[in-house]
Design a protein around this motif. Structure first.
Motif, short mmCIF file in Angstrom:
data_model
loop_
_atom_site.label_atom_id
_atom_site.label_comp_id
_atom_site.label_asym_id
_atom_site.label_seq_id
_atom_site.Cartn_x
_atom_site.Cartn_y
_atom_site.Cartn_z
N SER A 92 0.82 -1.21 0.00
CA SER A 92 0.00 0.00 0.00
C SER A 92 0.86 1.26 0.00
O SER A 92 0.58 2.22 -0.71
CB SER A 92 -0.92 -0.01 1.23
OG SER A 92 -1.46 1.27 1.47
N TYR A 95 2.05 2.55 -3.28
CA TYR A 95 1.08 3.09 -4.23
C TYR A 95 0.45 4.41 -3.80
O TYR A 95 0.10 5.24 -4.63
CB TYR A 95 -0.05 2.08 -4.46
CG TYR A 95 0.35 0.88 -5.29
CD1 TYR A 95 0.60 1.01 -6.65
CD2 TYR A 95 0.48 -0.38 -4.72
CE1 TYR A 95 0.97 -0.08 -7.42
CE2 TYR A 95 0.85 -1.48 -5.47
CZ TYR A 95 1.10 -1.32 -6.82
OH TYR A 95 1.47 -2.40 -7.58
N THR A 96 0.26 4.58 -2.51
CA THR A 96 -0.42 5.78 -2.04
C THR A 96 0.47 6.53 -1.06
O THR A 96 1.56 6.07 -0.71
CB THR A 96 -1.76 5.42 -1.38
OG1 THR A 96 -2.52 6.62 -1.16
CG2 THR A 96 -1.58 4.70 -0.07
N SER A 97 0.00 7.69 -0.62
CA SER A 97 0.79 8.51 0.28
C SER A 97 0.83 7.92 1.68
O SER A 97 -0.02 7.11 2.07
CB SER A 97 0.21 9.93 0.34
OG SER A 97 -1.06 9.90 0.98
N SER A 100 -2.43 8.86 3.67
CA SER A 100 -3.60 8.05 3.38
C SER A 100 -3.47 6.65 3.96
O SER A 100 -4.38 6.13 4.59
CB SER A 100 -3.83 7.96 1.86
OG SER A 100 -4.19 9.21 1.33
N SER A 101 -2.32 6.02 3.74
CA SER A 101 -2.13 4.63 4.15
C SER A 101 -2.18 4.46 5.67
O SER A 101 -2.92 3.61 6.17
CB SER A 101 -0.79 4.12 3.62
OG SER A 101 -0.61 2.76 3.95
N ASP A 146 -8.24 10.18 -3.30
CA ASP A 146 -7.14 9.50 -3.96
C ASP A 146 -7.57 8.86 -5.28
O ASP A 146 -6.75 8.70 -6.20
CB ASP A 146 -6.55 8.43 -3.03
CG ASP A 146 -5.72 9.03 -1.92
OD1 ASP A 146 -5.40 10.24 -2.03
OD2 ASP A 146 -5.41 8.33 -0.95
N ALA A 153 -3.20 5.23 -6.45
CA ALA A 153 -3.42 5.77 -5.11
C ALA A 153 -4.65 5.12 -4.47
O ALA A 153 -4.65 4.78 -3.28
CB ALA A 153 -3.59 7.28 -5.16
N ASP A 157 -5.02 2.69 -1.11
CA ASP A 157 -5.99 2.87 -0.03
C ASP A 157 -6.73 1.58 0.27
O ASP A 157 -6.96 1.23 1.44
CB ASP A 157 -6.99 3.97 -0.38
CG ASP A 157 -6.35 5.35 -0.45
OD1 ASP A 157 -5.20 5.49 0.00
OD2 ASP A 157 -7.00 6.28 -0.95
#
Length: 297
Positions: A92, A95-97, A100-101, A146, A153, A157
């Motif tokens: 995760s 792939y995402t910030s 967010s994670s 996202d 993104a 999540d």
């Protein structure tokens, strides 16, 4: 208090604060590490197991030998949940910030109590349910934002949400066992199973165990020594002496610390939507854990 564990040599509340500080570095270390997510998870659990194993050897496997066959199976199952939690969460983070994670994965107390209701018939109060819905709404707000940024993104999540469900299985079993099982017996079995599962999975997936640059080795060892031994293991220890609700609420400090480190070292500043969603999650989880976590004790 179990008869095999002495009075705490450190204030449990101070220990929890140390644990929160330690685990807040997890996301940063994972993002800085260039090794595959599967291998980061594998070495994190393997190094953790090797660091804690001497304690079990020192007491001549007393904690393990005092566990019944059912308790051993349950501790092993919790280790399986923990192994796949780390894999999905680390992917995760690719792939995402970080914001967010880590905020989404913090929703785990909601799933813990839902699991207690489904498997153990424990009741959930109306106020706790409202808090849980509020926290889930916050994750939807972040996910929607996202999704507009890109599919990767949004996928990150979703993986963070799956990671939250998986770690809930680990925590749910741990809270059930820690009332009657020594810490050394539980951690030896759970972490050992986690490491074994990830080693086998890495071999099957043909993920290389080496070579990696020295910085990756340092980061993977730090994930074990700092984030797991001083973090997760401290939480497991503290659950014997203080209320689970205190631990659960304190853990809400982890994503705050992670977001701060991401801003300082990765130059990732949370967006307005992430801050709104995060506020909803924190508010909901505060209500939820204060009311519902006591039902798990």
């Amino acid at each position: 208090m179990a008869q095999h564990e002495a009075q705490p040599i450190i204030n449990p509340y101070l220990a929890v604060l140390i644990g929160v500080f330690a685990v807040s570095f997890s996301a940063l270390f994972v993002r800085l590490c260039g090794a595959p997510s599967m291998m980061i998870a594998t070495y994190r659990l393997l190094f953790t197991f090797l660091l804690l194993a001497p304690l079990t050897f020192y007491e001549q496997f007393g904690g393990v030998r005092r566990m019944s066959r059912r308790q051993l199976w349950m501790a092993g199952l919790s280790g399986v949940f923990l192994a796949f939690h780390f894999v999905t969460w680390f992917i995760s983070l690719k792939y995402t910030s970080v914001a967010s994670s880590v905020v989404i994965v913090t929703i785990q107390p909601v799933f813990v109590v839902i699991g207690s209701w489904l498997f153990f018939g424990e009741k959930i109060s109306r106020l706790a349910a409202i808090g849980g819905v509020l926290a889930l709404l916050g994750s939807v707000v972040i996910g929607a934002g996202d999704f507009r940024v890109g599919r990767e993104a949004f996928l990150g999540d979703l993986l963070a949400l799956v990671a939250a469900v998986l770690v809930s299985g680990y925590l749910l079993i741990g809270r059930r066992l820690r009332g009657s099982v020594d810490l050394t017996g539980y951690t030896f079995t759970a972490y050992g199973m986690s490491a074994l599962v990830l080693i086998v999975a890495s071999m099957v997936a043909r993920v290389p165990f080496h070579p990696y640059p020295w910085r990756d080795w340092v980061l993977m060892f730090a994930l074990a020594a700092v984030c797991t031994v001083l973090g997760h293991t401290v939480f497991n220890w503290a659950l014997r002496y203080i209320q689970a609700s205190v631990v659960s609420v304190s853990i809400l400090g982890e994503p705050i610390g992670a977001i701060v480190w991401a801003a300082l070292f990765l130059h990732e500043n949370p967006t307005v939507r992430q801050m709104i969603g995060g506020t909803l999650i924190f508010a909901g989880l505060y209500i939820f854990t204060r009311v519902a976590a006591r039902q798990l004790e």
